[in-house]
Design a protein around this motif. Structure first.
Motif, PDB file in Angstrom:
ATOM      1  N   GLY A 236      45.031  33.703  35.651  1.00  0.00           N
ATOM      2  CA  GLY A 236      43.948  33.932  36.603  1.00  0.00           C
ATOM      3  C   GLY A 236      43.852  35.331  37.161  1.00  0.00           C
ATOM      4  N   ILE A 237      44.780  36.203  36.808  1.00  0.00           N
ATOM      5  CA  ILE A 237      44.820  37.516  37.453  1.00  0.00           C
ATOM      6  C   ILE A 237      43.566  38.329  37.118  1.00  0.00           C
ATOM      7  CG2 ILE A 237      46.124  38.755  35.657  1.00  0.00           C
ATOM      8  CD1 ILE A 237      47.853  39.909  37.951  1.00  0.00           C
ATOM      9  N   LEU A 238      43.107  38.249  35.861  1.00  0.00           N
ATOM     10  CA  LEU A 238      41.916  39.019  35.483  1.00  0.00           C
ATOM     11  C   LEU A 238      40.659  38.461  36.148  1.00  0.00           C
ATOM     12  CD1 LEU A 238      41.952  40.139  31.739  1.00  0.00           C
ATOM     13  CD2 LEU A 238      41.303  41.485  33.729  1.00  0.00           C
ATOM     14  N   ASP A 239      40.593  37.128  36.251  1.00  0.00           N
ATOM     15  CA  ASP A 239      39.438  36.513  36.910  1.00  0.00           C
ATOM     16  C   ASP A 239      39.331  36.976  38.355  1.00  0.00           C
ATOM     17  OD1 ASP A 239      38.855  35.179  34.628  1.00  0.00           O
ATOM     18  OD2 ASP A 239      39.511  33.204  35.314  1.00  0.00           O
ATOM     19  N   LEU A 240      40.493  37.153  38.991  1.00  0.00           N
ATOM     20  CA  LEU A 240      40.511  37.542  40.399  1.00  0.00           C
ATOM     21  C   LEU A 240      40.103  39.004  40.558  1.00  0.00           C
ATOM     22  CD1 LEU A 240      41.237  36.342  43.143  1.00  0.00           C
ATOM     23  CD2 LEU A 240      43.589  37.015  42.764  1.00  0.00           C
TER      24      LEU A 240
END
Lengths: 449, 449
Positions: A236-240
Motif C-alpha cells: 500500500g505504500i505507493l497507493d498512499l
C-alpha cells in the motif's frame, strides 16, 4: 480408530513420534520448507533474541513515536536511495505500548501528506491478511524525527532479510558482465523457484481480488522470513504516496505480474544485471531450467499476449502447486511432533518450582521447622524418594527416567501408592501420588497467602 | 533486517508472539485448519494417550505378528462386511520391535496368496509418501491368527476416524428418505468441501503420476486425522488382492475421480443414501452451494465428458487452492509460535532436576555433609536465593518471574553477579551466575561417576 473413553486424561503418558514423520526419508526431511529438527530450537531462540534485542544508542532516534517505543533501525540496503516511491525510507523495529507486540515501522522521510483522504488507502490495505504479505496495521504522520515523516506500521519478522540480501549479499556486487551464476552449482533449484512463484501468485491473488495492486515489486520488496518462505513488504505504500495520481488498476496488476517475471529472471540467472541482457538471460534459463519454467516467465512478462491474470498463471503452474501444499502439510506434521515432545515440560517446571518453594524453607510464619513438619514432611520424604535414592552400593541413582515418571505421576495425581522411608530408616509411610499432590497444593497455597 | 552478531546466544531471552499471529482476527484463528490454542495441548496429550493405550485382553489376538507386538483391534465400522475387496478385514494398532514406532496393521482374513509375485505391488506403493495418504510400509502373510491372513502395514494416526464415522456416526443410520440434512445448519460449509476436494486431488495427483490408482474410494477409505485434514487409507490393497486380474489403469484412475464425486454428493447432502436419488441430490446441491462446486461434481462424475484427469480438476478448483495453502501456512505460523513458548522449558526441567539431585542429599561418598560443603554450599545458598526469599514483613516471595529469570541466567551462565547470604546472615558471598553454573556441573558430574 475411534476416541476411547478415559477420564481423567492420563497426563503422565509420553509417546514417540508418529510413523509418518519418523519414516520420512532424509531427503524429504531436508528439502523445501523443512527445518532440520536439531536446529529448530536454535533458530527459534535466535528469533526470540532478535525480537527482544534493543541496542540502539543513536541519539537522533526519538524515544517514542505515537504508541511505539524502543525504536531500533533495521539494516536496509535501500538506505539513502529514493527507490520506486521517490522518497528515502528507513525501517525501525519498535514495540507497541498498546499490545506489547513488536512491529516494523517504515518511515518515509521528508514526506508531507497533502490530502488527509489518502489515509483511506490504509483502511483498504488493512483488510488484507495473508501469510505471504506483511500486514499493514496503521499509518500516521509525525514530526518527532525533526521533519515531516509518514510512518507505516507492518508485521516485524525476526531475522528476515530481503531477497536481494539473501541471494546477492549486502553489497549486491555480483559480476555484472556474465549472465548466469559464476559457478553452476550456485543455481537456485527449480523447485525453489516454483515455490516462490506459487507464494507470490497466492499473495497477488488476494490483493488483486480486492481491486488493489502492489504496483512495484523488486527484490527489496520481498522478505525471506523463513527457509524458502516469502512475505511481500511495503503493502500500500505507493497507493498512499501517489494518492492524488490515480491510475488504471488493471494495468497496475499486470505490472505486478511483470515484476515477478523480472525477479524470476534475476534469480534464475543468479545475476542482478540479467535484465540488461534479457535475450542471453532467457537463453541461459532455457538451457538450465525446464520448458514450463521458461514458459511461466514468458507469460509473466506478457510475451504470450498482453492480457495476464493470476488465474491464468495458476493454469501454467498446474500440479506443481500440490508440491507446495504437501511441503506445508509435512512441516505442520513435523512441528506438531516437536510440540508433542516439548508439551509436558511447562507442567514439570511449575511442579519443580513448587518443590523449590516448599522444601528446606528456613522458616515460615515464625515456625523454624515448617518445612519439616506436617504435610511438608511428606513432601520432603517424597523429594528424597525422587532424587536421593541410592543403589545397593550406596551410589546415587541419577536416573532421569525415574524422576520424570515420578513427577508425571505426581502431576496427574494417580492413585498408585508409593512407600516413603524416613532418613533414619526407622519409619515408613505408604501414600498415593494423589495424596502427595494434595499436600503440595496445600503447602503452596499456604505460602501464597 | 539482518542477523545480528552475538556470541554466545542469550538463551535467557523470552519473547511474545509475533504480530502476524497475535493479530489474526478470531474468525481466522478458528476456521478451517486452526487449532484453538487452548485445546492444542489437550489434543496432543489425547493423541499420545491413544498411541500408547494398550488394553486388549482378547485371547484370540496373538502376542506377536512378525516384528509387531501389543496388537490392539481398532474400532472399524467395516467389521464383518466383505467390502470392495470381497474379504473381511480387521485393523490392529501395533508396535514394531524394529523401530519402536506404532503402526496400523490391516489384516485380510482367510486370504491365501496364490502368486508370490503379487508382493511386487507393495514395492511400488511403498514409494508413495504423501501427507494425505497413509503410507504402506510392508505386507506379509501369516498363520498366527489361525487362518491364512494377509497383513498390510500402514501409518497409524491416533484418534483418526473414518469420514463415515465422523459425519454419519458409527450407526450410519441417517434418515434414508429425505435428501439433504435434517436441519439446514448441519450442512458442511462449502470451504470445507473445497478443502477436501483439494486434499484428495493432491493425493490422486501423486498416485496417478506413478501409473497407479486406488480403484475404489468410499467414506470408509478416508481417515480424518486432524481437524479437516484427510488421509487416504488402504493404499494398494486392491492391486494386491486382484493381482491376477489386471485392468485398464486409465479406467481405474477415472473411477477414482468418480468416487470423489460420489463422496462429495453424500457429504454435501449430509445423507448416506443421496446417491439413490442423484437428481434430487444435485438439485439440493445447486440450491445450497455455489455453481462452481456443482460443476466440480459434474466433472468428477464424467457428466462434462468422459475424459477426466487431476490436472483438469485443478483448473476447475482454480484460485481456491490458495485458500488451502494459506490455511496451511497460517497453521505453521501458529505451531511455530506455540513451540517458541514451550522451547525453554525442557532446559529448565533438566536444571531443576540437577538441583534436586544435589541439594539436601543425605550423604554422598560416606560424607554426611557433602551437600552442605564446598561447591554444594554455594548451590544451596543460590537455591535459597531463588526460592526462599522473604519480603520486609518476613512473608515468602512467591514470584515465578524471579525464579525463571534466575534459572535462565544460570543456564546461560551469564557474567552478572549475585550476592548470596548465609542462613545465619553472618556472611555473604558475591559470585557470578557463571561460577554457580560451574559448581552445579561439577557436583552433578561427581554424582554421576
Amino acid at each position: 480408530m475411534a476416541r476411547l473413553p478415559h477420564e481423567p486424561l492420563q497426563y503422565h503418558m509420553y509417546s514417540g513420534p508418529p510413523s509418518n514423520v519418523a519414516n520420512l526419508p532424509p531427503q524429504q526431511k531436508h528439502i523445501g520448507h523443512f527445518f532440520i529438527s536439531d536446529t529448530l530450537r536454535h533458530e527459534l531462540t535466535e528469533k526470540n533474541f532478535a525480537r527482544l534485542n534493543y541496542t540502539s544508542t543513536d541519539p537522533s532516534i526519538p524515544n517514542e513515536v505515537n504508541q511505539y517505543h524502543s525504536l531500533m533501525p533495521l539494516e536496509d540496503t535501500d538506505r539513502g536511495t529514493r527507490g520506486a516511491i521517490g522518497y528515502v525510507t528507513v525501517v525501525y523495529k519498535a514495540q507497541s505500548s498498546r499490545d506489547g507486540l513488536i512491529y516494523a515501522l517504515r518511515r518515509i522521510e521528508g514526506f508531507r501528506l497533502m490530502n488527509e483522504d489518502a489515509m483511506s488507502v490504509v483502511e483498504t490495505w488493512r483488510k488484507i491478511q495473508h501469510p505471504n504479505i506483511a500486514s499493514l496495521y496503521e499509518a500516521f504522520t509525525t514530526t518527532v524525527f525533526d521533519d515531516n515523516s509518514l510512518v507505516l506500521v507492518y508485521d516485524y519478522y525476526p531475522l528476515a532479510v530481503t531477497m536481494r540480501d539473501f541471494y546477492f549479499g549486502q553489497s549486491g556486487m555480483a559480476p555484472s558482465g556474465a549472465v548466469g551464476p559464476v559457478q553452476h552449482n550456485q543455481s537456485i533449484p527449480e523447485a525453489t523457484l516454483w515455490s516462490y512463484v506459487i507464494q507470490l501468485a497466492s499473495a497477488l491473488s488476494t490483493v488483486h481480488a480486492m481491486g488493489l495492486a502492489f504496483r512495484t515489486i523488486t527484490l527489496e520488496h520481498i522478505l525471506m522470513i523463513d527457509k524458502h518462505r516469502l512475505s511481500l513488504d511495503r503493502a500500500g505504500i505507493l497507493d498512499l504516496v501517489t494518492y492524488d495520481m490515480p491510475g488504471n488498476v488493471t494495468q497496475f496488476q499486470r505490472e505486478d505480474l511483470s515484476c515477478i517475471g523480472r525477479i524470476l529472471i534475476i534469480l534464475a540467472c543468479g545475476n542482478l544485471h540479467a535484465l540488461t541482457h534479457t535475450k542471453e538471460a532467457l537463453a541461459f534459463i532455457q538451457r538450465t531450467y525446464s520448458a514450463s519454467f521458461k514458459q511461466v516467465i514468458m507469460y509473466l512478462l506478457g510475451r504470450l499476449g498482453p492480457g495476464r491474470n493470476v488465474e491464468d498463471l495458476l493454469r501454467i503452474v498446474g500440479p506443481r502447486i500440490f508440491d507446495e501444499l504437501n511441503a506445508q502439510q509435512r512441516q505442520n506434521d513435523l512441528l506438531q511432533a516437536e510440540l508433542s515432545r516439548e508439551l509436558e515440560n511447562a507442567r514439570l517446571v511449575r511442579l519443580l518450582t513448587k518443590f523449590g518453594f516448599i522444601n528446606e524453607r528456613p522458616e515460615f510464619n515464625r515456625e523454624a521447622d515448617w518445612s519439616e513438619t506436617g504435610d511438608r514432611y511428606l513432601i520432603k520424604l517424597f523429594r528424597d524418594f525422587v532424587f536421593h535414592q541410592v543403589d545397593e552400593h550406596g551410589r546415587p541413582v541419577v536416573d532421569m527416567a525415574h524422576v520424570l515418571t515420578c513427577l508425571n505421576k505426581l502431576d496427574a495425581g494417580v492413585s498408585e501408592r508409593v512407600m516413603l522411608t524416613s532418613r533414619d530408616e526407622q519409619s515408613c509411610l505408604i501414600v498415593s501420588y494423589r495424596d502427595i499432590k494434595q499436600c503440595i497444593e496445600n503447602a503452596f497455597h499456604e505460602l501464597q497467602q
